[in-house]
Write an enzyme that holds these catalytic residues in place. Sequence first.
Site, mmCIF file in Angstrom:
data_model
loop_
_atom_site.group_PDB
_atom_site.id
_atom_site.type_symbol
_atom_site.label_atom_id
_atom_site.label_comp_id
_atom_site.label_asym_id
_atom_site.label_seq_id
_atom_site.Cartn_x
_atom_site.Cartn_y
_atom_site.Cartn_z
ATOM 1 N N ARG A 36 -1.556 6.534 -8.677
ATOM 2 C CA ARG A 36 -2.422 5.837 -9.632
ATOM 3 C C ARG A 36 -2.150 6.282 -11.073
ATOM 4 N NH1 ARG A 36 -8.247 5.499 -6.367
ATOM 5 N NH2 ARG A 36 -7.708 3.613 -5.194
ATOM 6 N N LYS A 197 -11.243 -5.863 13.427
ATOM 7 C CA LYS A 197 -12.440 -6.655 13.691
ATOM 8 C C LYS A 197 -12.532 -7.919 12.859
ATOM 9 C CE LYS A 197 -15.257 -2.662 15.048
ATOM 10 N NZ LYS A 197 -16.516 -1.916 14.794
ATOM 11 N N GLY A 354 -5.438 -0.850 2.530
ATOM 12 C CA GLY A 354 -4.948 0.469 2.926
ATOM 13 C C GLY A 354 -3.978 0.474 4.081
ATOM 14 N N GLY A 377 -10.600 -2.452 -2.074
ATOM 15 C CA GLY A 377 -11.750 -3.357 -2.046
ATOM 16 C C GLY A 377 -11.628 -4.532 -2.978
#
Length: 396
Positions: A36, A197, A354, A377
């Site tokens: 980063r 999921k 990720g 996110g």
Amino acid sequence: MSWNSLDDIELAGKTVLVRADINVPMEGGKVTDATRIERLTPTIRDILAAGGKPVLLSHFGRPKGKVVPEMSLRTLVPALEEAFDTPVVFCADTTGPAAQTAVDVLPDGSVLLLENTRFLAGEEKNDADLAAAMAALGDVYCNDAFSCAHRAHASTEAVARHLPSCAGRLMEAELKALDAALGSPDRPVVAVVGGAKVSTKLELLGNLVEKVDHLVIGGGMANTFLAAKGLDVGASLAEHDMTGIANQIMQKADAAGCAILLPSDVVVAREFRAGAPHDIVPAEACPADAMILDAGPESVARIEETLGTAKTLIWNGPLGAFEIEPFDAATNAAALVAARLTRAGKLTSVAGGGDTVAALNKAGAADDFTYISSAGGAFLEWMEGKTLPGVAALQG
């Protein structure tokens, strides 16, 4: 999308508040992954080259509005100086007289690092007074933290209302890549979505079926879709209570003209471990005591054929249990095909999330993708079709 870049604003002699994401992993007081920080470097160098004075705002950890000494940004100064190749001055305040003095006396060619924005209770509340206090320190606001763009915080959203604002180089690259993938893409568009999921990616799937031409579903969520089609998935990971939702998504895709690709053959095993005995069977022939752990070679061939017709690819999630061999085969094979097509100039490929980054790195394909997002996110919320406050603020 309409927003300014660093090239659109006069920076000479200006103090540039740069919202960065330097929330990096550390161990023993040292940075263990400087990715980063390294991705922030082009923005800092360009501001300095234009005669601007970079002042960094960033969070670190989750101090929840309180001062937590071990979450101070002070420890990052050596890593920042190494990456930027220039002096970095630390200020123990984020706003107020001490921060203003630090800005005023900052030597030319240096960078100022302000203390953790999340030490202030108003940061995560998007407090207007805190944003105004931050803005008072600068002449220009530059957001280079796409990974935080889904948060409406004082340093990511409200502060942009007070100053001429622009995207930093990382934010600019991210927005251009995302626009190329879903905003105004070359068609046909293929999306690969994997993961455990369906329940965690409902909004994502619902948005994609109206935006893409082909949707490849893999991982554990593919088992739920197979079960929704009436197939016995044995002991596989599957959300049987979500089969109704899966059917709704398939109906929505059909109405939108989006072709969903589910595995037609699968790799099954009776235990989840590396090198476990395994078989390749038709998707409708999973033994009752076996688990589906990967897509089979016939399925991979269909994915490869679909990628061969595509102009744009967006990828989130692995096709199988990529962490262990041999259940990484489908992910590896499809990723390498996407990489080859991208390298040949036939495909624009954007990936994020990720597990996705880890899987593409493991396959040796990441370096050839057009763009790999590290935003987590924010990348997922963008795929879901949501407005990102940090991006919207730059457009205002």
